[in-house]
Motif scaffolding. Structure first.
Motif, PDB file in Angstrom:
ATOM      1  N   GLN A  27       0.843  -1.189   0.000  1.00 54.91           N
ATOM      2  CA  GLN A  27       0.000   0.000   0.000  1.00 54.91           C
ATOM      3  C   GLN A  27       0.886   1.249   0.000  1.00 54.91           C
ATOM      4  O   GLN A  27       0.638   2.204  -0.726  1.00 54.91           O
ATOM      5  CB  GLN A  27      -0.859  -0.023   1.254  1.00 54.91           C
ATOM      6  N   THR A  28       1.940   1.207   0.821  1.00 55.44           N
ATOM      7  CA  THR A  28       2.878   2.320   0.906  1.00 55.44           C
ATOM      8  C   THR A  28       3.559   2.536  -0.442  1.00 55.44           C
ATOM      9  O   THR A  28       3.840   3.654  -0.841  1.00 55.44           O
ATOM     10  CB  THR A  28       3.961   2.033   1.971  1.00 55.44           C
ATOM     11  N   ALA A  29       3.814   1.428  -1.130  1.00 55.71           N
ATOM     12  CA  ALA A  29       4.467   1.525  -2.436  1.00 55.71           C
ATOM     13  C   ALA A  29       3.503   2.119  -3.458  1.00 55.71           C
ATOM     14  O   ALA A  29       3.917   2.661  -4.469  1.00 55.71           O
ATOM     15  CB  ALA A  29       4.932   0.153  -2.898  1.00 55.71           C
ATOM     16  N   GLY A  30       2.215   2.000  -3.172  1.00 63.33           N
ATOM     17  CA  GLY A  30       1.210   2.573  -4.055  1.00 63.33           C
ATOM     18  C   GLY A  30       1.341   2.065  -5.466  1.00 63.33           C
ATOM     19  O   GLY A  30       1.407   0.866  -5.701  1.00 63.33           O
ATOM     20  N   ASN A  31       1.461   2.996  -6.402  1.00 62.31           N
ATOM     21  CA  ASN A  31       1.513   2.588  -7.804  1.00 62.31           C
ATOM     22  C   ASN A  31       2.945   2.336  -8.266  1.00 62.31           C
ATOM     23  O   ASN A  31       3.235   2.371  -9.444  1.00 62.31           O
ATOM     24  CB  ASN A  31       0.826   3.638  -8.678  1.00 62.31           C
ATOM     25  N   ALA A  32       3.847   2.085  -7.339  1.00 65.68           N
ATOM     26  CA  ALA A  32       5.235   1.810  -7.714  1.00 65.68           C
ATOM     27  C   ALA A  32       5.386   0.378  -8.231  1.00 65.68           C
ATOM     28  O   ALA A  32       6.368   0.037  -8.867  1.00 65.68           O
ATOM     29  CB  ALA A  32       6.165   2.022  -6.523  1.00 65.68           C
ATOM     30  N   ILE A  33       4.414  -0.461  -7.901  1.00 67.08           N
ATOM     31  CA  ILE A  33       4.481  -1.837  -8.381  1.00 67.08           C
ATOM     32  C   ILE A  33       3.233  -2.149  -9.196  1.00 67.08           C
ATOM     33  O   ILE A  33       2.192  -1.559  -8.974  1.00 67.08           O
ATOM     34  CB  ILE A  33       4.609  -2.845  -7.206  1.00 67.08           C
ATOM     35  N   PRO A  34       3.283  -3.045 -10.150  1.00 62.16           N
ATOM     36  CA  PRO A  34       4.473  -3.773 -10.547  1.00 62.16           C
ATOM     37  C   PRO A  34       5.387  -2.953 -11.458  1.00 62.16           C
ATOM     38  O   PRO A  34       4.930  -2.017 -12.116  1.00 62.16           O
ATOM     39  CB  PRO A  34       3.906  -4.966 -11.309  1.00 62.16           C
ATOM     40  N   LEU A  35       6.638  -3.358 -11.478  1.00 64.80           N
ATOM     41  CA  LEU A  35       7.605  -2.774 -12.407  1.00 64.80           C
ATOM     42  C   LEU A  35       7.494  -3.571 -13.703  1.00 64.80           C
ATOM     43  O   LEU A  35       7.701  -4.783 -13.710  1.00 64.80           O
ATOM     44  CB  LEU A  35       9.012  -2.898 -11.816  1.00 64.80           C
ATOM     45  N   THR A  36       7.100  -2.894 -14.786  1.00 59.74           N
ATOM     46  CA  THR A  36       6.821  -3.618 -16.030  1.00 59.74           C
ATOM     47  C   THR A  36       7.944  -3.540 -17.059  1.00 59.74           C
ATOM     48  O   THR A  36       7.993  -4.350 -17.972  1.00 59.74           O
ATOM     49  CB  THR A  36       5.525  -3.084 -16.684  1.00 59.74           C
ATOM     50  N   ASN A  37       8.829  -2.562 -16.907  1.00 58.07           N
ATOM     51  CA  ASN A  37       9.976  -2.539 -17.816  1.00 58.07           C
ATOM     52  C   ASN A  37      11.128  -1.734 -17.221  1.00 58.07           C
ATOM     53  O   ASN A  37      10.906  -0.911 -16.337  1.00 58.07           O
ATOM     54  CB  ASN A  37       9.591  -1.973 -19.191  1.00 58.07           C
ATOM     55  N   LEU A  38      12.316  -2.038 -17.698  1.00 61.64           N
ATOM     56  CA  LEU A  38      13.506  -1.314 -17.247  1.00 61.64           C
ATOM     57  C   LEU A  38      13.875  -0.313 -18.327  1.00 61.64           C
ATOM     58  O   LEU A  38      14.004  -0.678 -19.497  1.00 61.64           O
ATOM     59  CB  LEU A  38      14.671  -2.285 -17.019  1.00 61.64           C
ATOM     60  N   LYS A  39      14.015   0.930 -17.949  1.00 60.98           N
ATOM     61  CA  LYS A  39      14.397   1.946 -18.931  1.00 60.98           C
ATOM     62  C   LYS A  39      15.870   1.777 -19.262  1.00 60.98           C
ATOM     63  O   LYS A  39      16.662   1.339 -18.438  1.00 60.98           O
ATOM     64  CB  LYS A  39      14.132   3.334 -18.355  1.00 60.98           C
ATOM     65  N   ASN A  40      16.197   2.133 -20.484  1.00 55.40           N
ATOM     66  CA  ASN A  40      17.572   1.964 -20.939  1.00 55.40           C
ATOM     67  C   ASN A  40      18.302   3.297 -20.826  1.00 55.40           C
ATOM     68  O   ASN A  40      18.564   3.947 -21.823  1.00 55.40           O
ATOM     69  CB  ASN A  40      17.546   1.441 -22.381  1.00 55.40           C
ATOM     70  N   ASN A  41      18.588   3.723 -19.590  1.00 57.56           N
ATOM     71  CA  ASN A  41      19.347   4.956 -19.413  1.00 57.56           C
ATOM     72  C   ASN A  41      20.305   4.804 -18.240  1.00 57.56           C
ATOM     73  O   ASN A  41      20.224   3.848 -17.475  1.00 57.56           O
ATOM     74  CB  ASN A  41      18.404   6.163 -19.230  1.00 57.56           C
ATOM     75  N   THR A  42      21.202   5.755 -18.121  1.00 58.85           N
ATOM     76  CA  THR A  42      22.258   5.679 -17.109  1.00 58.85           C
ATOM     77  C   THR A  42      21.686   5.621 -15.701  1.00 58.85           C
ATOM     78  O   THR A  42      22.130   4.827 -14.874  1.00 58.85           O
ATOM     79  CB  THR A  42      23.191   6.913 -17.224  1.00 58.85           C
ATOM     80  N   ASN A  43      20.681   6.456 -15.434  1.00 55.89           N
ATOM     81  CA  ASN A  43      20.076   6.492 -14.112  1.00 55.89           C
ATOM     82  C   ASN A  43      19.530   5.117 -13.725  1.00 55.89           C
ATOM     83  O   ASN A  43      19.796   4.608 -12.625  1.00 55.89           O
ATOM     84  CB  ASN A  43      18.964   7.542 -14.098  1.00 55.89           C
ATOM     85  N   SER A  44      18.779   4.506 -14.629  1.00 57.34           N
ATOM     86  CA  SER A  44      18.221   3.173 -14.368  1.00 57.34           C
ATOM     87  C   SER A  44      19.331   2.150 -14.142  1.00 57.34           C
ATOM     88  O   SER A  44      19.238   1.313 -13.250  1.00 57.34           O
ATOM     89  CB  SER A  44      17.349   2.711 -15.531  1.00 57.34           C
ATOM     90  N   ILE A 117      12.667  -0.848  -6.632  1.00 53.97           N
ATOM     91  CA  ILE A 117      11.641  -1.040  -7.665  1.00 53.97           C
ATOM     92  C   ILE A 117      10.904   0.275  -7.915  1.00 53.97           C
ATOM     93  O   ILE A 117      10.684   0.677  -9.057  1.00 53.97           O
ATOM     94  CB  ILE A 117      10.658  -2.160  -7.256  1.00 53.97           C
ATOM     95  N   SER A 118      10.556   0.972  -6.841  1.00 51.27           N
ATOM     96  CA  SER A 118       9.836   2.236  -7.003  1.00 51.27           C
ATOM     97  C   SER A 118      10.717   3.275  -7.699  1.00 51.27           C
ATOM     98  O   SER A 118      10.241   4.055  -8.515  1.00 51.27           O
ATOM     99  CB  SER A 118       9.333   2.759  -5.665  1.00 51.27           C
ATOM    100  N   LYS A 119      12.032   3.258  -7.388  1.00 49.43           N
ATOM    101  CA  LYS A 119      12.954   4.178  -8.066  1.00 49.43           C
ATOM    102  C   LYS A 119      12.997   3.869  -9.561  1.00 49.43           C
ATOM    103  O   LYS A 119      12.965   4.770 -10.392  1.00 49.43           O
ATOM    104  CB  LYS A 119      14.378   4.050  -7.501  1.00 49.43           C
ATOM    105  N   LEU A 120      13.064   2.582  -9.891  1.00 53.79           N
ATOM    106  CA  LEU A 120      13.112   2.181 -11.302  1.00 53.79           C
ATOM    107  C   LEU A 120      11.804   2.527 -12.002  1.00 53.79           C
ATOM    108  O   LEU A 120      11.782   2.782 -13.204  1.00 53.79           O
ATOM    109  CB  LEU A 120      13.396   0.684 -11.425  1.00 53.79           C
ATOM    110  N   ASN A 121      10.724   2.534 -11.262  1.00 53.44           N
ATOM    111  CA  ASN A 121       9.410   2.859 -11.826  1.00 53.44           C
ATOM    112  C   ASN A 121       9.149   4.367 -11.792  1.00 53.44           C
ATOM    113  O   ASN A 121       8.073   4.821 -12.141  1.00 53.44           O
ATOM    114  CB  ASN A 121       8.320   2.107 -11.055  1.00 53.44           C
ATOM    115  N   GLU A 122      10.161   5.099 -11.310  1.00 48.76           N
ATOM    116  CA  GLU A 122      10.092   6.563 -11.218  1.00 48.76           C
ATOM    117  C   GLU A 122       8.887   7.038 -10.416  1.00 48.76           C
ATOM    118  O   GLU A 122       8.214   7.999 -10.764  1.00 48.76           O
ATOM    119  CB  GLU A 122      10.131   7.183 -12.623  1.00 48.76           C
ATOM    120  N   LYS A 123       8.607   6.313  -9.335  1.00 48.17           N
ATOM    121  CA  LYS A 123       7.517   6.693  -8.436  1.00 48.17           C
ATOM    122  C   LYS A 123       8.121   7.191  -7.136  1.00 48.17           C
ATOM    123  O   LYS A 123       9.194   6.770  -6.739  1.00 48.17           O
ATOM    124  CB  LYS A 123       6.632   5.480  -8.129  1.00 48.17           C
ATOM    125  N   VAL A 124       7.409   8.074  -6.474  1.00 47.44           N
ATOM    126  CA  VAL A 124       7.881   8.581  -5.193  1.00 47.44           C
ATOM    127  C   VAL A 124       7.229   7.751  -4.094  1.00 47.44           C
ATOM    128  O   VAL A 124       6.015   7.616  -4.050  1.00 47.44           O
ATOM    129  CB  VAL A 124       7.526  10.074  -5.024  1.00 47.44           C
TER     130      VAL A 124
END
Length: 139
Positions: A27-44, A117-124
């Motif tokens: 619930q705390t993760a909210g819409n951070a899950i599921p992670l459906t794809n990995l972005k192809n950039n340096t940050n990820s 996972i939430s960082k990879l999904n760019e969610k706060v």
């Protein structure tokens, strides 16, 4: 004096984690899950490698792979596509020496995974959860 501060922050950490027991972690993760794809950039890439490095340091590569499978099949925090991509990264990484075969991830470690996972999904994520995780990673 510094020890006292350290103890207090660990007590705060435990208090924060107790509030975030496994039932409301998602619930705390909210819409951070599921992670459906990995972005192809340096940050990820930095986030992915930090996450896998964290897990490998804790339990080694094989158990990290099992945990990722658990996040995919049981918890559904990541999709099979993401699992497949993460597994490709894992194959290129070295096992940390000194991990015993019976090491298992703790609830804390799973919370750290959720944070990555939430960082990879760019969610706060919830601020309390983020603070708790940053303290765990620092240990």
């Amino acid at each position: 004096k510094n020890d006292k501060k350290m103890t207090t922050s660990l007590e705060d950490l435990d208090a924060s984690l107790l509030e975030l027991d496994t039932l409301n972690i998602e619930q705390t993760a909210g819409n951070a899950i599921p992670l459906t794809n990995l972005k192809n950039n340096t940050n990820s890439l930095v986030i992915i490698l930090s996450w896998l490095e964290y897990l490998i340091k804790k339990v080694g590569i094989e158990e990290t792979r099992n945990s990722l499978r658990y996040y995919t099949e049981t918890l559904r925090w990541i999709t099979p596509e993401v699992y497949f991509d993460l597994d490709k990264y894992l194959r290129g990484m070295r096992d940390k020496k000194g991990v015993s075969a019976d090491e298992m991830l703790t609830v804390r470690d799973h919370i750290v995974s959720l944070y990555f996972i939430s960082k990879l999904n760019e969610k706060v994520l919830d601020e309390k959860l983020t603070r708790a995780v940053l303290q765990i990673i620092k240990q």
